[in-house]
Design an enzyme around this catalytic site. Structure first.
Site, short mmCIF file in Angstrom:
data_model
loop_
_atom_site.label_atom_id
_atom_site.label_comp_id
_atom_site.label_asym_id
_atom_site.label_seq_id
_atom_site.Cartn_x
_atom_site.Cartn_y
_atom_site.Cartn_z
N PRO A 24 0.80 -1.23 0.00
CA PRO A 24 0.00 0.00 0.00
C PRO A 24 0.83 1.28 0.00
CG PRO A 24 -0.12 -1.10 2.12
CD PRO A 24 0.55 -2.05 1.18
N TYR A 37 11.44 8.14 0.78
CA TYR A 37 11.23 7.19 -0.32
C TYR A 37 11.79 7.64 -1.67
CZ TYR A 37 8.06 5.50 3.27
OH TYR A 37 7.54 5.05 4.47
N ASN A 89 7.96 -5.64 -1.44
CA ASN A 89 7.97 -4.57 -0.45
C ASN A 89 6.54 -4.52 0.11
OD1 ASN A 89 7.95 -2.31 1.11
ND2 ASN A 89 8.91 -0.97 -0.43
N ALA A 92 3.44 -0.89 4.58
CA ALA A 92 2.96 -0.91 5.98
C ALA A 92 2.52 -2.30 6.41
CB ALA A 92 1.83 0.09 6.15
N HIS A 115 12.86 -2.71 1.31
CA HIS A 115 12.29 -1.44 1.78
C HIS A 115 13.15 -0.31 1.26
CE1 HIS A 115 9.62 -3.58 4.44
NE2 HIS A 115 10.65 -4.33 4.76
N LEU A 116 12.49 0.72 0.77
CA LEU A 116 13.24 1.89 0.28
C LEU A 116 13.98 2.58 1.41
CD1 LEU A 116 10.13 2.72 -1.67
CD2 LEU A 116 12.29 2.82 -2.88
N SER A 117 13.26 2.78 2.51
CA SER A 117 13.85 3.48 3.66
C SER A 117 14.51 2.46 4.59
CB SER A 117 12.77 4.26 4.41
OG SER A 117 11.82 3.37 4.97
C1 DQA Z 1 8.48 0.89 3.45
C2 DQA Z 1 8.65 1.10 4.97
C3 DQA Z 1 7.34 0.87 5.70
O1 DQA Z 1 7.52 1.07 7.10
C4 DQA Z 1 6.30 1.86 5.21
O2 DQA Z 1 5.06 1.62 5.84
C5 DQA Z 1 6.16 1.87 3.73
C6 DQA Z 1 7.36 1.73 2.90
C7 DQA Z 1 9.75 1.24 2.68
O3 DQA Z 1 9.83 0.89 1.52
O4 DQA Z 1 10.66 1.90 3.23
O5 DQA Z 1 5.08 2.09 3.20
O6 DQA Z 1 8.20 -0.48 3.22
#
Ligand code: DQA
Length: 161
Positions: A24, A37, A89, A92, A115-117
């Site tokens: 999402p 991101y 990915n 959330a 995860h991007l972050s």
């Molecule tokens: C995420 C990190 C998650 O905590 C967040 O809810 C996201 C993106 C990331 O790619 O860093 O939606 O998965």
């Protein structure tokens, strides 16, 4: 000859070997919280992945949904299609979804979690993942490059098989 079934099951005449699953809010990449991101859109990321896979002669598809059930059904369909590996990915849902975790466990398709972050450098609730212990590996904090690195790894695995 491969049996062709309806697109509802995810079975297509030319099923992917690799599937990238985005959870999402990742449809908003490009404008969504760029400090976490980045500025690349999801379409740009998916195109870069498809081009790289194509160059290696591997068919890759991508799927994004904001709905838990749709993500689960896509993972089920991936098994029916014979998808070899996933890059996922869960966004959330990483931190909440036992149901999506169970779908990955049930289908037994090996996957890399991306995860991007850097989820370990943010709020404490992001440190909990329902996926990491099932994953081949986890890439977190390398931005959109993380997807490409996951793909390189899986392409090298496919080439070695
Ligand atoms: C995420 C990190 C998650 O905590 C967040 O809810 C996201 C993106 C990331 O790619 O860093 O939606 O998965």
């Amino acid at each position: 000859m491969r049996k062709q079934t309806s697109s509802k099951t995810g079975n297509t005449p030319n099923p992917p070997e690799l599937l990238v699953v985005h959870g999402p809010n990742l449809n908003l990449l490009g404008t969504r919280e760029p400090k976490h991101y980045g500025t690349r859109t999801l379409a740009e990321i998916n195109l870069a992945l498809a081009h790289r896979a194509d160059a290696a002669g591997v068919h890759l598809e991508a799927f994004q949904s904001n709905h838990e059930g749709a993500l689960i059904e896509r993972v089920h369909a991936a098994r029916a299609q014979g998808v070899r590996y996933l890059i996922i990915n869960p966004a959330a849902y990483t931190h909440t979804s036992i149901a999506l975790r169970d779908a990955l466990a049930a289908t037994e398709i090996p996957f890399v979690e991306v995860h991007l972050s850097n989820v370990h450098a943010r709020e404490p609730f992001r440190r909990q993942s329902y996926f990491s212990d099932l994953a081949i590996g986890v890439i977190s904090g390398l931005g959109s490059e993380g997807y490409l690195l996951a793909l390189e790894y899986l392409l090298s695995r496919i080439a070695a098989e």
